[in-house]
Design a protein around this motif. Structure first.
Motif, short mmCIF file in Angstrom:
data_model
loop_
_atom_site.label_atom_id
_atom_site.label_comp_id
_atom_site.label_asym_id
_atom_site.label_seq_id
_atom_site.Cartn_x
_atom_site.Cartn_y
_atom_site.Cartn_z
N LEU A 83 1.29 -0.96 -0.26
CA LEU A 83 0.10 0.18 -0.04
C LEU A 83 0.86 0.60 0.08
CD1 LEU A 83 -3.42 1.37 -0.44
CD2 LEU A 83 -2.44 0.69 2.47
N SER A 84 1.61 1.14 1.03
CA SER A 84 2.79 2.85 0.75
C SER A 84 3.68 2.36 -0.19
CB SER A 84 3.65 2.24 1.62
OG SER A 84 4.97 1.08 1.97
N ARG A 85 3.88 1.65 -0.97
CA ARG A 85 4.22 1.45 -2.57
C ARG A 85 3.62 2.26 -3.31
NH1 ARG A 85 6.51 -3.43 0.05
NH2 ARG A 85 5.31 -4.65 -1.88
N TYR A 86 2.03 1.90 -3.00
CA TYR A 86 0.88 2.07 -4.39
C TYR A 86 1.29 3.54 -4.07
CZ TYR A 86 -3.05 3.15 -6.27
OH TYR A 86 -3.97 4.01 -6.33
N PHE A 87 1.62 4.12 -2.37
CA PHE A 87 0.91 5.66 -2.59
C PHE A 87 2.78 6.33 -3.06
CE2 PHE A 87 -1.87 4.52 0.07
CZ PHE A 87 -2.63 5.42 -0.55
N GLU A 88 3.37 6.22 -3.17
CA GLU A 88 5.12 6.18 -3.45
C GLU A 88 5.25 6.17 -4.78
OE1 GLU A 88 8.41 7.94 -3.00
OE2 GLU A 88 6.95 7.93 -1.70
N ARG A 89 4.79 5.30 -5.39
CA ARG A 89 5.01 5.66 -6.85
C ARG A 89 4.23 6.59 -7.16
NH1 ARG A 89 4.73 -0.46 -6.64
NH2 ARG A 89 1.86 -0.48 -6.84
N ASN A 90 2.92 6.68 -7.10
CA ASN A 90 1.64 7.77 -7.50
C ASN A 90 2.57 8.99 -7.50
OD1 ASN A 90 -0.67 8.53 -8.20
ND2 ASN A 90 -2.01 9.16 -6.55
N ARG A 91 3.10 9.57 -6.22
CA ARG A 91 3.49 10.52 -5.74
C ARG A 91 5.02 10.99 -7.06
NH1 ARG A 91 3.48 13.22 -0.77
NH2 ARG A 91 5.01 13.63 -0.64
N GLN A 92 5.73 9.51 -7.09
CA GLN A 92 6.83 9.64 -7.87
C GLN A 92 6.14 10.02 -9.82
OE1 GLN A 92 8.77 6.29 -7.77
NE2 GLN A 92 9.38 6.91 -6.52
N ALA A 93 4.55 9.39 -10.25
CA ALA A 93 4.59 9.53 -11.10
C ALA A 93 3.99 10.76 -11.18
CB ALA A 93 3.40 9.22 -11.19
N LYS A 94 3.66 11.57 -10.23
CA LYS A 94 2.87 13.52 -9.79
C LYS A 94 4.35 13.95 -10.24
CE LYS A 94 -0.57 12.53 -7.33
NZ LYS A 94 -1.61 13.04 -5.99
N GLY A 95 5.44 14.23 -9.36
CA GLY A 95 6.59 14.69 -9.21
C GLY A 95 7.06 14.30 -10.75
N TYR A 96 7.55 13.27 -11.80
CA TYR A 96 8.25 13.63 -12.48
C TYR A 96 7.26 14.36 -13.78
CZ TYR A 96 11.42 10.30 -11.07
OH TYR A 96 12.49 9.50 -10.26
N ASP A 97 5.78 13.75 -13.50
CA ASP A 97 5.26 14.81 -14.53
C ASP A 97 5.17 15.99 -14.33
OD1 ASP A 97 2.69 15.32 -16.49
OD2 ASP A 97 1.86 16.10 -14.46
N ALA A 98 5.41 16.42 -13.25
CA ALA A 98 5.27 17.88 -13.22
C ALA A 98 7.32 18.27 -13.54
CB ALA A 98 5.89 18.41 -11.37
N LEU A 99 7.95 17.58 -12.91
CA LEU A 99 9.42 17.79 -13.68
C LEU A 99 9.26 17.82 -14.89
CD1 LEU A 99 11.98 17.74 -13.26
CD2 LEU A 99 12.55 15.37 -13.38
N SER A 100 8.92 16.95 -16.28
CA SER A 100 8.48 16.90 -17.59
C SER A 100 7.91 18.86 -17.53
CB SER A 100 7.79 16.27 -18.35
OG SER A 100 6.20 15.61 -17.64
N GLN A 101 7.02 18.32 -16.86
CA GLN A 101 5.98 20.03 -17.47
C GLN A 101 7.31 21.06 -17.14
OE1 GLN A 101 2.48 20.67 -15.94
NE2 GLN A 101 1.57 18.53 -16.06
N GLY A 102 8.30 21.04 -16.13
CA GLY A 102 8.95 22.01 -15.86
C GLY A 102 10.02 22.35 -17.14
N MET A 103 10.24 21.10 -17.46
CA MET A 103 11.13 21.36 -18.88
C MET A 103 10.58 21.67 -20.24
SD MET A 103 12.84 17.52 -17.89
CE MET A 103 14.28 17.90 -19.96
N MET A 104 9.87 21.59 -20.32
CA MET A 104 9.12 21.86 -21.51
C MET A 104 9.04 22.49 -20.80
SD MET A 104 8.30 19.44 -23.23
CE MET A 104 7.49 20.74 -24.86
N ALA A 105 8.65 23.99 -19.74
CA ALA A 105 8.08 25.67 -20.24
C ALA A 105 9.72 26.16 -20.17
CB ALA A 105 7.79 25.23 -18.83
N LEU A 106 10.99 25.32 -19.38
CA LEU A 106 11.92 26.34 -19.67
C LEU A 106 12.42 25.97 -21.25
CD1 LEU A 106 14.46 26.99 -18.12
CD2 LEU A 106 15.02 24.97 -18.39
N ALA A 107 11.88 24.98 -21.98
CA ALA A 107 12.32 24.94 -23.59
C ALA A 107 11.77 26.02 -23.76
CB ALA A 107 11.97 23.48 -24.07
#
Length: 485
Positions: A83-107
């Protein structure tokens, strides 16, 4: 296609087997009798099989519910579970999505948006080595230099990102014009990652600007060692650095060291004109005129140049005009058709007062390559042959509107330099000066420069009113002296 056919055949076989089994169970006698709390249940063969399947599914669901309850209990106690790993994966997905959006905004040039996305990614990922660089670059783009430097300093504190942090602060110092601090940071970045080509180039440029020629030669050797510089280019630039080092020693009045350094620079690149000139002067000081002549001759065969001619004169400064003419004839023999050779031999004949020979030596150079120097040489020839003042001044007037000929020009920014230098004084690029003719531009003057010959006199001797034309760069012709360019 074949595999699809096999799968279809297998599916048909399974369906057929299931249908055959079901029909067999329907036609069979007997079954299962179950008595529960005084109540008797009778199941036929097919019903028995279905009941068994349902029982197995119920047991599986029960086990899953029990495991879920155990996982929730462990999760509430802080233990790592699925269960904790599930929530962790969910947080990572949101984090990497925000990171990719930040890179696109920078570009896309949206600095503020990139900073916001970087902060969100840091909240979910908790990986500053990924998000700090995005934050620093976004802060630079949005003009928040304080935030950028603060973030780069965080990167410096981490061993994995120290090079990126040092290089980021170095670029900030370069933008601020703090070259001393930028040089120190470039040296540190080079020590962390000596194979990084951009860091090598920045360090080499800063060392050359600060006249740290020995350090620049070490950096240049590192570029050759790590394969970021061709060997022939390295040889040429090493000669430039050695020559610059020799000139610095010469300015410090360390004569012997300067002479040896100049000779070393000439050995590395014999066609480097300033190195050949300095080496020749060094040999002359040693009394080795033969070696000086050899150095000048080799450089002249590569590219004739006025500085080489001046150094060649210094080998025998007290010789008469005839002896000098003979010596320069041997020098220019290999490049007799070069414009510089023609003009030099014309000057030698003028000094020897052989004006017809001077005209023959110059030939049709004025028609094929008209410059201020060829025009003044024609003026000197005309004066030597007794032409009228109008003719001489007509040639001098034409010289005002003509290009000066080859000069030291930066290949990078096209800036013209009076003397050779290892770096362009305009764009600070290293080893970009070459001896060539600059692009010709029109000179704006009321009435036009083409009118000057009509004012001061014609090159063919037309009788017109004359005025005196004075120009510091045009030769001065005197009736009682020899005419030279």
């Amino acid at each position: 296609m074949l595999w699809s056919l096999v799968k279809i055949c297998l599916f048909v076989c399974v369906v057929a087997a299931a249908a055959f089994g079901a029909s067999y169970l329907l036609e069979s006698n007997g079954g299962v009798r179950l008595e529960v709390a005084g109540t008797e249940y009778n199941f036929g063969p097919l019903e028995s099989v279905i009941a068994l399947v349902v029982l197995l599914v119920a047991v599986w669901v029960l086990l899953k519910v029990l495991s879920l309850l155990v996982a929730v209990w462990k999760f509430l106690n802080g233990d790592e579970t699925a269960l904790s790993r599930y929530f962790e994966r969910n947080r990572q997905a949101k984090g990497y999505d925000a990171l990719s959006q930040g890179m696109m905004a920078l570009a896309s040039g949206e600095g503020r948006q990139a900073m916001a996305k970087a902060a969100k990614a840091e909240k979910y990922l908790n990986k500053p080595e990924l998000t700090d660089l995005l934050t620093a670059q976004a802060a630079e783009m949005s003009g928040d230099r304080r935030k950028a430097e603060e973030t780069y300093r965080k990167l410096v504190a981490n061993d994995a990102t120290r090079f990126v942090g040092v290089r980021g602060i170095m670029k900030q110092k370069l933008a601020d014009g703090d070259t001393d601090m930028a040089l120190k940071l470039a040296e540190k970045a080079f020590a962390l990652k000596p194979r990084h080509e951009d860091t090598q180039d920045v360090l080499l440029k800063l060392q050359a600007q600060s006249e740290d020629w020995s350090g620049a030669r070490e950096t240049l050797n590192a570029k050759l060692k790590h394969g970021s510089l061709p060997r022939d280019v390295h040889k040429r630039r090493d000669a430039v650095l050695a020559l610059s080092e020799a000139r610095k020693i010469f300015d410090a009045d360390q004569t012997i060291e300067a002479r040896e350094a100049a000779i070393e620079a000439n050995r590395l690149s014999p066609d480097l004109i300033p190195a050949a000139v300095m080496a020749a002067h060094g040999y002359v000081e040693q009394g080795q005129n033969k070696y000086a002549t050899r150095v000048i001759k080799k450089a002249w065969d590569a590219q004739p140049h006025p500085d080489l001619a001046a150094a060649f004169v210094a080998i025998e400064p007290n010789e008469d005009a005839k002896a000098r003419l003979k010596r320069f004839t041997a020098l220019t023999k290999g490049q007799a058709d070069h414009p510089e050779s023609k003009m030099l031999m014309t000057e030698m004949h003028l000094a020897n007062e052989d004006f017809p020979a001077a005209r023959r030596a110059l030939g049709n150079l004025f028609e094929t390559d008209p410059t201020a120097r060829t025009a003044t040489l024609m003026a000197a020839i005309e004066r030597g042959e007794g032409a009228e003042d109008t003719v001489v001044k007509g040639w001098l007037a034409r010289a005002l509107s003509l290009p000066r000929g080859p000069q030291w020009i930066c290949e990078n920014c096209q800036h013209i330099h009076a003397d050779w230098a290892p770096m362009c004084t305009n764009c600070n690029s290293f080893d970009t000066l070459s001896w060539k003719t600059p692009p010709q531009s029109e000179v704006a003057m009321p009435g036009g420069l083409q009118m000057l010959p009509l004012i001061v006199g014609s090159a063919q001797g037309d009788s017109t009113d004359m005025v005196v034309v004075e120009d510091a760069e045009i030769i001065e012709v005197d009736d009682s002296t020899d005419a030279t360019a």
